[in-house]
Design an enzyme around this catalytic site. Structure first.
Site, PDB file in Angstrom:
ATOM      1  N   SER A 207       0.820  -1.189   0.000  1.00 55.08           N
ATOM      2  CA  SER A 207       0.000   0.000   0.000  1.00 55.08           C
ATOM      3  C   SER A 207       0.867   1.257   0.000  1.00 55.08           C
ATOM      4  O   SER A 207       1.673   1.444  -0.892  1.00 55.08           O
ATOM      5  CB  SER A 207      -0.943  -0.044   1.198  1.00 55.08           C
ATOM      6  OG  SER A 207      -2.024   0.793   0.982  1.00 55.08           O
ATOM      7  N   ASP A 391      -8.251  -6.368  -5.626  1.00 53.61           N
ATOM      8  CA  ASP A 391      -8.073  -5.072  -4.972  1.00 53.61           C
ATOM      9  C   ASP A 391      -8.723  -3.974  -5.803  1.00 53.61           C
ATOM     10  O   ASP A 391      -8.749  -4.040  -7.038  1.00 53.61           O
ATOM     11  CB  ASP A 391      -6.580  -4.779  -4.795  1.00 53.61           C
ATOM     12  CG  ASP A 391      -6.314  -3.574  -3.916  1.00 53.61           C
ATOM     13  OD1 ASP A 391      -7.250  -3.111  -3.232  1.00 53.61           O
ATOM     14  OD2 ASP A 391      -5.165  -3.102  -3.899  1.00 53.61           O
ATOM     15  N   HIS A 448      -6.402  -6.543  -1.364  1.00 59.94           N
ATOM     16  CA  HIS A 448      -5.323  -5.605  -1.076  1.00 59.94           C
ATOM     17  C   HIS A 448      -4.208  -6.242  -0.251  1.00 59.94           C
ATOM     18  O   HIS A 448      -3.039  -5.933  -0.423  1.00 59.94           O
ATOM     19  CB  HIS A 448      -5.905  -4.403  -0.331  1.00 59.94           C
ATOM     20  CG  HIS A 448      -4.977  -3.255  -0.225  1.00 59.94           C
ATOM     21  ND1 HIS A 448      -4.587  -2.501  -1.301  1.00 59.94           N
ATOM     22  CD2 HIS A 448      -4.337  -2.717   0.847  1.00 59.94           C
ATOM     23  CE1 HIS A 448      -3.761  -1.544  -0.907  1.00 59.94           C
ATOM     24  NE2 HIS A 448      -3.597  -1.661   0.393  1.00 59.94           N
TER      25      HIS A 448
END
Length: 471
Positions: A207, A391, A448
């Site tokens: 991320s 994601d 994610h």
């Protein structure tokens, strides 16, 4: 990892006329408080820098050994390294030696995203040796990355998790400062564990870690300090690395069928406006536009939720089921015996819930790119970009968008390269592509947080990258 209360991403900042309301990506995944339940029973925090400066290396190592019954099955060490004495800025770390082939296993640093998300989320929820069950028991993870890596989990930047500073001037406001602090940390780490200095060194994260990982790598690459760190590569999962080239949400959500043409028009207009704001260096304007799309403004429902019905954007199959996975990690970290065992005492745990000072101080950094650093690093080191197929917030097509636009050694080869099927024990784990020192991987049926959704495949992927050079 975005909307992840321990994990990841953009952490866009929304400003009202009087105060700053920060997007808290991990809020749905980590609930509650990690404040000590019984003050006075948590021991004292362990600051290792003074011991290292006095040459008391063995004493420092012995004191850093984690000592708690539920954690004693795996050897590990934790404590604080001071990276800025003037402002008393300290980074908390938790080191887990490799289970196998300890004398030769590579070192792998893990940096969570946010910004402001503790790497203890990655340790306990994704790829570390321990997993906390709902009944608060601690179990060993089958596909822990420490099986064949020396794992170092760092609460980064300063102010994240157990890391702290005594002054606003101690917080990072850009990625250069993030990299500098990590460099100061790792230099001390190798004083504490000098036997590891020659081991192959890798940096990983996910991320917003898509910025932290290159920042650390770039700091190592440019360092003139001796002895040199044996940097070999970087691994970035669902990374937020080149924001202005990773905002094509309208097309992506439309192709998934999650929005119609009207929704696509709104996403396209607002992301284009955000890019225009960022290009004229008005980050307040840019952040507010993205905040409105994904997290809502001034207490209002986000446009994403309005048109899709979902609040979470980690996994478009699970939807809000992803955000309902109640983590007991916060309660675990509030236990006085645990706090004493990991040497944090009664220091507060900054978990991104509420006022996220780390994100606030990095608000001008949110839409800045580190792609030029990645480009330079690719001339010297191997870099793995991997994404979960499901994601939304750091979607695979948007990673490809920025990679296709980034000049690097091997860029023309990358544009021509054919994608191959990536199999693990006969199963189709995903797809892979390689060009020069760049490796790109898509992991199937993962959102994610790839290591959490597909632990076996993620373990094979990272092991292949660090032990075999490429997948």
């Amino acid at each position: 990892m975005v909307k992840f209360h321990l994990l990841v991403l953009i952490a866009f900042t929304c400003y009202t006329c009087s105060d700053a309301t920060l997007w808290n990506p991990y809020k749905k995944l980590m609930r509650g408080s990690a404040s000590p339940r019984r003050p006075g029973e948590s021991g004292e925090p362990l600051f290792l820098t003074p011991l290292l400066q006095d040459g008391k290396i063995e004493e420092a190592r012995n004191k850093a050994r984690v000592n708690h019954p539920m954690l004693s099955s795996v050897e590990s060490y934790s404590g604080f390294m001071t990276v800025d004495a003037k402002h008393n800025s300290n980074l908390f770390f938790w080191y887990v030696p490799a289970k196998n082939n300890r004398e030769q296993a590579p070192i792998l640093v893990w940096l969570q995203g946010g910004p402001g998300a503790s790497s203890l989320f990655g340790m306990f929820e994704e790829n570390g040796p321990f997993h906390i069950h709902r009944n608060k028991s601690v179990k060993q993870r089958e596909y822990s990355w420490h099986q064949n890596h020396h794992m170092i989990y760092i609460d980064n930047p300063v102010g994240t998790g157990f890391s702290f500073t005594d002054s606003d001037e101690g917080y990072s406001t850009n990625e250069e400062h993030v990299g500098e602090n990590l460099m100061k940390f790792i230099q001390q780490f190798f004083v504490l564990f000098p036997n590891l200095l020659k081991h192959p060194f890798y940096i990983s994260g996910e991320s917003y870690g898509g910025k932290f990982v290159p920042a650390f790598g770039y700091a190592i690459h440019n360092s003139q300090s001796q002895p040199k760190i044996n940097l070999q590569g970087l691994a970035i999962g669902d990374g937020y690395t080149d924001p202005l080239n990773q905002l094509n949400y309208g097309e992506y959500l439309y192709e998934l069928g999650l929005i119609d043409l009207n929704g696509r028009k709104k996403f396209d207009e607002d992301t284009a406006a955000a890019i225009a704001c960022a290009e004229r260096k008005d980050m307040k304007c840019a952040n507010r536009l993205i905040q409105g799309l994904f997290d809502g403004l001034d207490g209002q429902e986000s446009y994403f939720k309005k048109v899709t019905g979902f609040s979470s954007y980690y996994n478009f199959i699970k939807g809000d089921e992803e955000s309902k996975q109640d983590s007991v990690l916060m309660e675990f970290l509030s236990n006085p015996e645990v706090r004493k065992g990991i040497h944090v005492g009664e220091l507060p745990f900054h978990d991104s819930d509420g006022h996220n000072k780390v994100a606030e101080m990095l608000s001008e950094d949110t839409l800045d790119t580190v792609a030029p650093w990645v480009s330079k690093l690719l001339s010297h080191y191997r870099v793995l970009f991997y994404n979960g197929q499901l994601d939304i917030i750091c979607a695979y097509p948007m990673t490809v968008d920025f990679l296709m636009k980034m000049p690097f050694d091997g860029d023309s080869e990358y544009k021509r390269a054919n994608r191959e099927i990536y199999r693990v024990d006969g199963e189709i784990a995903g797809y892979k592509k390689r060009a020069g020192r760049l490796q790109e991987v898509l992991i199937r049926n993962a959102g994610h947080m790839v290591p959490r959704d597909q632990p076996k495949w993620a373990f094979d992927m990272i092991t292949s990258f660090t032990h075999k050079n490429y997948l």
